[in-house]
Motif scaffolding. Structure first.
Motif, PDB file in Angstrom:
ATOM      1  N   PHE A 113      71.498  11.825  87.923  1.00  0.00           N
ATOM      2  CA  PHE A 113      70.986  12.905  86.932  1.00  0.00           C
ATOM      3  C   PHE A 113      70.551  12.339  85.479  1.00  0.00           C
ATOM      4  CE2 PHE A 113      74.246  15.106  89.755  1.00  0.00           C
ATOM      5  CZ  PHE A 113      73.714  15.970  89.898  1.00  0.00           C
ATOM      6  N   ARG A 114      69.678  12.831  84.847  1.00  0.00           N
ATOM      7  CA  ARG A 114      68.965  12.398  83.655  1.00  0.00           C
ATOM      8  C   ARG A 114      69.401  13.541  82.584  1.00  0.00           C
ATOM      9  NH1 ARG A 114      63.188  11.509  84.177  1.00  0.00           N
ATOM     10  NH2 ARG A 114      63.002  13.901  83.508  1.00  0.00           N
ATOM     11  N   LEU A 115      70.255  13.077  81.692  1.00  0.00           N
ATOM     12  CA  LEU A 115      70.981  14.124  80.661  1.00  0.00           C
ATOM     13  C   LEU A 115      69.740  14.210  79.632  1.00  0.00           C
ATOM     14  CD1 LEU A 115      74.246  12.470  79.960  1.00  0.00           C
ATOM     15  CD2 LEU A 115      73.654  14.217  81.572  1.00  0.00           C
ATOM     16  N   ARG A 116      69.927  15.588  79.094  1.00  0.00           N
ATOM     17  CA  ARG A 116      68.969  16.104  78.268  1.00  0.00           C
ATOM     18  C   ARG A 116      69.361  15.106  76.755  1.00  0.00           C
ATOM     19  NH1 ARG A 116      66.236  20.867  79.685  1.00  0.00           N
ATOM     20  NH2 ARG A 116      67.462  22.001  81.417  1.00  0.00           N
ATOM     21  N   PRO A 117      68.396  14.723  76.006  1.00  0.00           N
ATOM     22  CA  PRO A 117      68.685  13.972  74.820  1.00  0.00           C
ATOM     23  C   PRO A 117      69.237  14.765  73.775  1.00  0.00           C
ATOM     24  CG  PRO A 117      66.198  14.270  75.231  1.00  0.00           C
ATOM     25  CD  PRO A 117      66.872  14.915  76.493  1.00  0.00           C
ATOM     26  N   GLU A 118      68.911  16.234  73.863  1.00  0.00           N
ATOM     27  CA  GLU A 118      69.372  16.951  72.705  1.00  0.00           C
ATOM     28  C   GLU A 118      70.779  17.662  72.989  1.00  0.00           C
ATOM     29  OE1 GLU A 118      66.797  19.780  75.559  1.00  0.00           O
ATOM     30  OE2 GLU A 118      67.176  17.611  75.030  1.00  0.00           O
ATOM     31  N   ALA A 119      71.358  17.285  74.306  1.00  0.00           N
ATOM     32  CA  ALA A 119      72.826  17.874  74.553  1.00  0.00           C
ATOM     33  C   ALA A 119      73.731  17.073  73.608  1.00  0.00           C
ATOM     34  CB  ALA A 119      73.202  17.396  76.028  1.00  0.00           C
ATOM     35  N   ARG A 120      74.633  18.071  72.949  1.00  0.00           N
ATOM     36  CA  ARG A 120      75.729  17.587  72.016  1.00  0.00           C
ATOM     37  C   ARG A 120      77.018  18.182  72.223  1.00  0.00           C
ATOM     38  NH1 ARG A 120      72.114  14.634  71.093  1.00  0.00           N
ATOM     39  NH2 ARG A 120      71.182  13.884  69.136  1.00  0.00           N
ATOM     40  N   GLN A 125      78.229  14.704  68.256  1.00  0.00           N
ATOM     41  CA  GLN A 125      78.081  13.693  69.119  1.00  0.00           C
ATOM     42  C   GLN A 125      77.288  13.837  70.402  1.00  0.00           C
ATOM     43  OE1 GLN A 125      80.598  10.454  69.427  1.00  0.00           O
ATOM     44  NE2 GLN A 125      82.115  11.203  67.823  1.00  0.00           N
ATOM     45  N   PRO A 126      76.296  12.934  70.815  1.00  0.00           N
ATOM     46  CA  PRO A 126      75.672  13.140  71.856  1.00  0.00           C
ATOM     47  C   PRO A 126      76.524  13.395  73.277  1.00  0.00           C
ATOM     48  CG  PRO A 126      75.208  10.913  71.424  1.00  0.00           C
ATOM     49  CD  PRO A 126      76.079  11.772  70.455  1.00  0.00           C
ATOM     50  N   VAL A 127      76.090  14.011  74.168  1.00  0.00           N
ATOM     51  CA  VAL A 127      76.735  13.825  75.613  1.00  0.00           C
ATOM     52  C   VAL A 127      76.054  12.938  76.536  1.00  0.00           C
ATOM     53  CG1 VAL A 127      77.039  15.217  77.678  1.00  0.00           C
ATOM     54  CG2 VAL A 127      76.965  16.551  75.581  1.00  0.00           C
ATOM     55  N   THR A 128      76.927  11.939  76.825  1.00  0.00           N
ATOM     56  CA  THR A 128      76.636  10.614  77.486  1.00  0.00           C
ATOM     57  C   THR A 128      76.823  10.463  78.858  1.00  0.00           C
ATOM     58  OG1 THR A 128      78.661   9.428  77.069  1.00  0.00           O
ATOM     59  CG2 THR A 128      77.051   9.702  75.261  1.00  0.00           C
ATOM     60  N   PRO A 129      76.287   9.601  79.608  1.00  0.00           N
ATOM     61  CA  PRO A 129      76.728   9.046  80.865  1.00  0.00           C
ATOM     62  C   PRO A 129      78.155   8.890  81.081  1.00  0.00           C
ATOM     63  CG  PRO A 129      74.671   8.209  80.561  1.00  0.00           C
ATOM     64  CD  PRO A 129      75.146   8.647  79.166  1.00  0.00           C
ATOM     65  N   ARG A 162      70.422   7.441  79.645  1.00  0.00           N
ATOM     66  CA  ARG A 162      70.786   8.987  79.885  1.00  0.00           C
ATOM     67  C   ARG A 162      70.841   9.282  81.242  1.00  0.00           C
ATOM     68  NH1 ARG A 162      66.873  12.035  78.882  1.00  0.00           N
ATOM     69  NH2 ARG A 162      65.246  10.779  78.136  1.00  0.00           N
ATOM     70  N   GLU A 163      71.007   8.326  81.924  1.00  0.00           N
ATOM     71  CA  GLU A 163      71.254   8.360  83.634  1.00  0.00           C
ATOM     72  C   GLU A 163      72.513   8.167  84.116  1.00  0.00           C
ATOM     73  OE1 GLU A 163      68.053   6.729  85.548  1.00  0.00           O
ATOM     74  OE2 GLU A 163      66.518   7.452  84.267  1.00  0.00           O
ATOM     75  N   VAL A 164      73.209   8.932  85.137  1.00  0.00           N
ATOM     76  CA  VAL A 164      74.278   8.692  85.618  1.00  0.00           C
ATOM     77  C   VAL A 164      74.211   8.943  87.093  1.00  0.00           C
ATOM     78  CG1 VAL A 164      75.215  11.057  85.247  1.00  0.00           C
ATOM     79  CG2 VAL A 164      76.811   9.259  86.007  1.00  0.00           C
ATOM     80  N   ASP A 234      77.210  28.933  66.601  1.00  0.00           N
ATOM     81  CA  ASP A 234      75.751  29.243  65.901  1.00  0.00           C
ATOM     82  C   ASP A 234      75.071  27.938  66.066  1.00  0.00           C
ATOM     83  OD1 ASP A 234      76.360  32.074  65.002  1.00  0.00           O
ATOM     84  OD2 ASP A 234      76.972  30.931  63.019  1.00  0.00           O
ATOM     85  N   ASP A 235      75.787  26.670  66.425  1.00  0.00           N
ATOM     86  CA  ASP A 235      75.180  25.530  66.340  1.00  0.00           C
ATOM     87  C   ASP A 235      74.982  25.296  67.779  1.00  0.00           C
ATOM     88  OD1 ASP A 235      77.884  25.019  66.751  1.00  0.00           O
ATOM     89  OD2 ASP A 235      77.996  23.293  65.551  1.00  0.00           O
ATOM     90  N   TYR A 236      75.442  26.027  68.987  1.00  0.00           N
ATOM     91  CA  TYR A 236      75.170  25.371  70.276  1.00  0.00           C
ATOM     92  C   TYR A 236      73.967  24.942  70.553  1.00  0.00           C
ATOM     93  CZ  TYR A 236      74.946  25.926  75.349  1.00  0.00           C
ATOM     94  OH  TYR A 236      75.020  25.671  76.648  1.00  0.00           O
ATOM     95  N   TRP A 237      74.042  23.637  71.198  1.00  0.00           N
ATOM     96  CA  TRP A 237      72.823  22.875  71.341  1.00  0.00           C
ATOM     97  C   TRP A 237      71.802  23.544  72.370  1.00  0.00           C
ATOM     98  CZ3 TRP A 237      71.136  20.981  75.932  1.00  0.00           C
ATOM     99  CH2 TRP A 237      71.953  21.191  76.862  1.00  0.00           C
ATOM    100  N   GLY A 238      72.442  24.340  73.488  1.00  0.00           N
ATOM    101  CA  GLY A 238      71.624  24.702  74.516  1.00  0.00           C
ATOM    102  C   GLY A 238      71.173  26.037  74.465  1.00  0.00           C
ATOM    103  N   LYS A 239      71.673  26.754  73.137  1.00  0.00           N
ATOM    104  CA  LYS A 239      71.041  28.337  73.259  1.00  0.00           C
ATOM    105  C   LYS A 239      69.700  28.571  73.417  1.00  0.00           C
ATOM    106  CE  LYS A 239      70.748  28.236  68.267  1.00  0.00           C
ATOM    107  NZ  LYS A 239      71.428  28.756  66.938  1.00  0.00           N
ATOM    108  N   ASP A 240      68.883  27.775  73.094  1.00  0.00           N
ATOM    109  CA  ASP A 240      67.350  28.264  73.513  1.00  0.00           C
ATOM    110  C   ASP A 240      66.834  27.680  74.888  1.00  0.00           C
ATOM    111  OD1 ASP A 240      67.459  29.418  71.207  1.00  0.00           O
ATOM    112  OD2 ASP A 240      66.992  27.659  70.208  1.00  0.00           O
TER     113      ASP A 240
END
Length: 601
Positions: A113-120, A125-129, A162-164, A234-240
Motif C-alpha cells: 500500500f502506498r499512503l497518501r502524503p496528505e494523511a494526518r 503528524q503524518p500517518v506513516t508506514p 510511504r509504502e508498507v 473541521d481539520d479532518y485531512w480526508g474531508k475532500d
C-alpha cells in the motif's frame, strides 16, 4: 473470500515495476474509475451541521478498538481511517482511503500500500508506514478475531517512504490483498506516549482515555458507561477525498446508553433520540402508532438493502464442549422442541421467517439435494459426512397447531432415547447415570427473553430443565469469549464471498482459541476440508459449490437450533434528519451519508 477484479490506476512503465491500482472489487470490475469524483449514492450538496442523537442498549468500558477485552464504546469507528474504504453500492468494492494505491504480484504472495502524503493524525503528524505496521501487529497480538482473520499474513514491512508491504504464507489467495485494508490504523506515537497525568499508555489494556485518530470525528465528551459525544473535525485531512464527499455531515453525534430496551424506545418516542433500528417485530407491529408517526414527523421504513448481499444464521447454539450436547441426536431433538410458527404468530405478528441455512437469504444457501459440482465435492468426502446430505434435504420441524406440536415433541423424545436419555415421570434423565438433562440459556439482553420463554416452556413439557440467565453486556462478552455457557443466542452474518473467517466460525483450530466465533465447538475433518476448499477456490463456480456443500454438512450435524430473521432493516427516524432519495444497493449508509435538516439554517 474476495474474487477480485482490479482497476488499474496507471500502467507500469516496466515489467518489474509495481502495477498500482486504485481499487479492489468483488466478482466484477470496480464500478468507479480511478478519477471518480464521489460515491454514486451520496448527496454531494448535503449540508454540514446539526446533531444526531442515537441510543445503545447496555454499557461500555473501553475506547481501545484493537483488543478483545472490555465492551467497546459505540462510534469508535468514526475516529479512525483504514487503508481502504468499502462502497455500499458494490458487494465488496474497496477504494483507497489512507492508501492512495495498492499493488501486488501475479501470485498474490504479498500486497503493498502506498499512503497518501496528505494523511494526518488529529495532532497534525503524518500517518506513516510505522503506524500501519504497529496497528497491524498489535491487532494480531491482542485480538483473537484479528489474529485468526489475518493468520496468513506473516509480516508487515516498511518498503518505502510511504509504502508498507504485507507478506503472506500462501500464494494465489485472492482474498488476502483486499482484507488487509480493513483494520483501523492507530497512531503509534500516541499509544507509545504518556497521558496528561504522566502515565504510560498500554495498548494491551482497556482505556477510557479519549483516543486520538485520523478520522472525521473526535471524542468531545463522555460519561463512563452512559453517554458519548463525538464532534466533526473541521481539520479532518480526508474531508475532500472522493470516497468521503457527501459524508460525515452531522456536526455532533451523541450516544445515550439504556439498560432496558423499552425505556430506550420511550426515549425515541418522546423525541429525545433521532433514529431507531427496530429488532422486535412485535414492537414494530404494535408500538409505532403514536401521534408523531401518524402525522409524519416520524418516518418508518423497512429496507431490504443491507440483506441483499448478507447471509444470516441466527440460532440457539448448544456448546458441544459440554458433554450433554456432543450427540447430534440431542441437538436435533432440541430443534423439534422449538415451535417457530406459534411464536411468530403470537409474538411477532407473522413478521419473521425461519432460517434454514447458514447463508440464509442468499444464492449461497443450499437447497434440495446436491447436484453437479457440489455433489462431486460431497462424494469426495462421503466417509466423513452424514449420509443424510445425499438423501434428505434439510428442513426445520413445522409446528403451529396442537397436533404438529405433539408430533414434534414425540419425535424429540424418540431422538433423546436413541441418544441415551429417557423420560421418567416428568424428567428427561440420562439412562446410564440417572442425571437430569439441565442447562442454562445465556442471553445478553432482557429483550430476548420473550422469544426464548415459550421455548423453555416447550422443553419443560418433555422433561428438559432449561433456564434463562440474562447478564450485562460485559459479563456476556467475557463468558462467550471463554466459552463459559451451555447455550447462547448467536448471529453469524455472512458476506457473498466467505473466506478466512469460516475457520474462525467452524474450524477445528478455533475450538479452544479464546475469543473465536466457533461458539458451537465444531471440530469436524470434513468441515475443515470444506473451509480449505472455499478459501482456495480458483473460481466463483468452485467457491459456491464448496460453500453449499459446507452449508449442508453443518445443517446435517444439527450444530444449532435455527431461529428466525425478518430479512429487512426496520428503521424509524424523526423527520429532522434526512437521507438521499436513492440509498446504496447493499446498505443504508447510516449515519455517514445522512444529514440534519437544520444544518446551515
Amino acid at each position: 473470500m474476495f474474487l477480485m477484479a482490479v482497476a488499474v490506476a496507471a500502467a507500469p512503465a516496466a515489467a518489474q515495476e509495481p502495477q498500482w491500482r486504485h481499487a479492489i472489487a468483488v466478482l466484477d470490475e470496480p464500478k468507479l474509475p480511478a478519477d471518480f469524483k464521489r460515491l454514486p449514492y451520496v448527496n454531494p450538496d448535503a449540508p454540514k451541521g446539526g446533531e444526531l442523537r442515537l441510543s445503545e442498549e447496555g454499557t461500555f468500558d473501553n475506547f481501545n478498538p484493537l483488543i478483545d477485552r472490555g465492551t467497546p464504546a459505540a462510534g469508535l469507528g468514526t475516529l479512525y481511517d483504514t487503508l481502504l474504504k468499502h462502497s455500499e453500492d458494490e458487494v465488496f468494492g474497496s477504494y483507497g482511503l489512507l492508501a492512495e494505491a495498492l499493488s501486488y504480484p501475479e501470485d498474490m504472495s504479498s500486497v503493498t500500500f502506498r499512503l497518501r502524503p496528505e494523511a494526518r493524525w488529529a495532532d497534525g503528524q503524518p500517518v506513516t508506514p510505522d503506524d500501519v505496521i504497529f496497528s497491524f501487529q498489535k491487532a494480531k497480538e491482542h485480538s483473537a478475531l484479528y489474529s485468526n482473520y489475518y493468520r496468513h499474513v506473516t509480516a508487515a514491512e516498511k518498503t518505502g517512504e510511504r509504502e508498507v508491504t504485507f507478506r503472506f504464507d500462501e500464494k494465489n489467495n485472492r482474498e488476502l490483498p483486499a482484507i488487509v485494508g480493513d483494520f483501523p490504523v492507530l497512531p503509534k506515537h500516541w499509544w507509545e506516549g504518556k497521558t496528561a497525568q504522566g502515565q504510560q499508555r498500554d495498548i494491551s489494556r482497556t482505556t477510557l482515555e479519549p483516543p486520538m485518530g485520523s478520522g472525521p470525528y473526535k471524542m468531545a465528551a463522555f460519561q463512563p458507561g452512559a453517554t458519548i459525544r463525538y464532534e466533526l473535525r473541521d481539520d479532518y485531512w480526508g474531508k475532500d477525498l472522493p470516497v468521503n464527499v457527501g459524508q460525515y455531515n452531522f456536526k455532533v453525534i451523541s450516544y445515550t446508553y439504556f439498560a432496558d430496551r423499552d425505556v430506550e424506545f420511550e426515549a425515541f418516542r418522546a423525541g429525545n433520540i433521532d433514529y431507531q433500528q427496530e429488532n422486535s417485530s412485535s414492537r414494530w407491529a404494535t408500538r409505532y402508532d403514536f401521534d408523531a408517526v401518524k402525522d409524519g414527523r416520524v418516518v418508518r421504513e423497512a429496507l431490504t438493502n443491507p440483506f441483499r448481499a448478507t447471509g444470516v444464521m441466527q440460532a440457539m447454539v448448544p456448546n458441544m464442549r459440554r458433554d450433554i450436547f456432543k450427540d447430534a441426536r440431542v441437538r436435533e431433538a432440541l430443534n423439534y422442541a422449538f415451535d417457530f410458527e406459534d411464536m411468530n404468530k403470537n409474538l411477532a405478528y407473522g413478521g419473521l421467517k425461519r432460517v434454514d441455512s447458514f447463508f440464509w437469504g442468499t444464492e449461497l444457501a443450499s437447497s434440495g439435494l446436491p447436484q453437479g459440482r457440489e455433489l462431486e465435492i460431497l462424494q469426495g468426502l462421503k466417509d466423513k459426512v452424514p449420509a443424510s446430505v445425499f438423501t434428505t434435504p434439510y428442513t426445520n420441524p413445522v409446528g403451529g397447531d396442537p397436533q404438529k406440536v405433539r408430533d414434534n415433541l414425540r419425535k424429540a423424545i424418540g431422538l433423546f432415547k436413541e441418544a441415551g436419555w429417557e423420560l421418567k415421570g416428568n424428567q428427561m434423565v440420562n439412562a446410564r447415570t440417572g442425571k437430569p438433562m439441565s442447562f442454562e440459556i445465556l442471553l445478553s439482553s432482557p429483550s430476548m427473553e420473550r422469544s426464548v420463554l415459550p421455548y423453555v416452556a416447550s422443553l419443560k413439557k418433555i422433561g428438559v430443565d432449561a433456564r434463562i440467565r440474562t447478564v450485562d453486556a460485559s459479563q456476556y462478552v467475557n463468558r462467550t469469549r471463554s466459552f463459559d455457557y451451555d447455550v447462547i443466542w448467536a448471529v453469524w452474518a455472512q458476506t457473498m464471498n466467505p473466506g478466512n473467517e469460516q475457520s474462525d466460525y467452524w474450524g477445528s483450530e478455533s475450538v479452544n482459541r479464546t475469543g473465536s466465533r466457533n461458539y458451537a465447538g465444531i471440530a469436524d475433518p470434513a468441515v475443515d476440508e470444506l473451509v480449505r476448499m472455499i478459501t482456495a477456490a480458483p473460481n466463483r463456480e468452485e467457491q459456491v459449490a464448496a460453500i453449499k456443500a459446507m452449508d449442508r454438512v453443518l445443517l446435517a450435524h444439527h450444530y444449532v437450533v435455527p431461529l428466525f430473521y425478518s430479512g429487512e432493516a426496520k428503521i424509524a427516524y424523526w423527520n429532522r434528519i434526512a437521507r438521499p432519495a436513492e440509498l446504496p444497493a447493499y446498505g443504508i449508509g447510516f449515519p455517514a451519508i445522512w444529514w440534519s435538516k437544520s444544518a446551515g439554517k
